[in-house]
Design a protein around this motif. Sequence first.
Motif, PDB file in Angstrom:
ATOM      1  N   GLU A  64       5.356   2.657  -4.176  1.00  0.00           N
ATOM      2  CA  GLU A  64       4.633   1.857  -3.174  1.00  0.00           C
ATOM      3  C   GLU A  64       3.708   2.754  -2.350  1.00  0.00           C
ATOM      4  O   GLU A  64       2.572   2.381  -2.053  1.00  0.00           O
ATOM      5  CB  GLU A  64       5.624   1.133  -2.246  1.00  0.00           C
ATOM      6  CG  GLU A  64       6.409   0.022  -2.885  1.00  0.00           C
ATOM      7  CD  GLU A  64       5.608  -1.237  -3.130  1.00  0.00           C
ATOM      8  OE1 GLU A  64       4.474  -1.354  -2.641  1.00  0.00           O
ATOM      9  OE2 GLU A  64       6.125  -2.118  -3.830  1.00  0.00           O
ATOM     10  N   LYS A  86       0.785   3.666  -4.460  1.00  0.00           N
ATOM     11  CA  LYS A  86      -0.095   2.503  -4.603  1.00  0.00           C
ATOM     12  C   LYS A  86      -1.004   2.394  -3.379  1.00  0.00           C
ATOM     13  O   LYS A  86      -2.215   2.188  -3.511  1.00  0.00           O
ATOM     14  CB  LYS A  86       0.738   1.229  -4.746  1.00  0.00           C
ATOM     15  CG  LYS A  86      -0.092  -0.038  -4.756  1.00  0.00           C
ATOM     16  CD  LYS A  86       0.777  -1.262  -4.799  1.00  0.00           C
ATOM     17  CE  LYS A  86      -0.076  -2.511  -4.704  1.00  0.00           C
ATOM     18  NZ  LYS A  86       0.707  -3.730  -4.715  1.00  0.00           N
ATOM     19  N   GLU A 136      -5.069   2.641  -3.490  1.00  0.00           N
ATOM     20  CA  GLU A 136      -5.890   1.519  -3.045  1.00  0.00           C
ATOM     21  C   GLU A 136      -6.681   1.865  -1.793  1.00  0.00           C
ATOM     22  O   GLU A 136      -7.710   1.253  -1.527  1.00  0.00           O
ATOM     23  CB  GLU A 136      -5.029   0.276  -2.855  1.00  0.00           C
ATOM     24  CG  GLU A 136      -4.564  -0.275  -4.198  1.00  0.00           C
ATOM     25  CD  GLU A 136      -3.700  -1.512  -4.100  1.00  0.00           C
ATOM     26  OE1 GLU A 136      -3.241  -1.841  -2.977  1.00  0.00           O
ATOM     27  OE2 GLU A 136      -3.482  -2.152  -5.133  1.00  0.00           O
ATOM     28  N   SER A 195       2.267  -2.089  -9.334  1.00  0.00           N
ATOM     29  CA  SER A 195       0.990  -1.790  -9.973  1.00  0.00           C
ATOM     30  C   SER A 195      -0.104  -1.748  -8.913  1.00  0.00           C
ATOM     31  O   SER A 195      -0.074  -2.516  -7.966  1.00  0.00           O
ATOM     32  CB  SER A 195       0.635  -2.861 -11.001  1.00  0.00           C
ATOM     33  OG  SER A 195       1.537  -2.831 -12.072  1.00  0.00           O
ATOM     34  N   ALA A 196      -1.067  -0.851  -9.109  1.00  0.00           N
ATOM     35  CA  ALA A 196      -2.209  -0.761  -8.208  1.00  0.00           C
ATOM     36  C   ALA A 196      -3.465  -1.105  -8.992  1.00  0.00           C
ATOM     37  O   ALA A 196      -3.576  -0.786 -10.177  1.00  0.00           O
ATOM     38  CB  ALA A 196      -2.317   0.649  -7.645  1.00  0.00           C
TER      39      ALA A 196
END
Length: 152
Positions: free
Chosen positions: A70, A73, A77, A142-143
């Motif tokens: 996390e 990710k 992002e 998933s990113a």
Amino acid sequence: MAKQVQLVLNKEVFKLGKAGDLVSVAPGYARNYLIPQGLAVPTTPGILKQVERRRELERQRLLEEKKEAETRKTALETIGRFTIEKQLGENEAIFGTVTNQDVADVIAAVTKQEVDRRGITVPEIHKLGSYKVEVKLHPEVSAVVEVQVTAK
């Protein structure tokens, strides 16, 4: 019909379970194969406690891996856009294509984080432009990052 015997596996046994699993098998299978080969041990209250402790430690380890994924990710992002330079042909078409290895290399260069190339899903890229790429960091995380393909 004979009753089942509960055992804890010491090693992985094909079609039965992994090391540390609690399994029920026929008494003859346990007595004649699993126990003499050292593949399993009979259950006792102490061994059951060890199994529960191992399961709890494994659950905590998996939770930590998910938290780390996390965090990665969020980092990916936040950066959002990665640029890949490709040699340009005519009509803004690039030579070759952009592969998941190209994306993994760019992410590693920018973020200093290794990303498994097998977890990267790249659409068909044959022209310059901006594309969305999915990066799988964990089975549940998933990113989606943007890849900008530019001319060299």
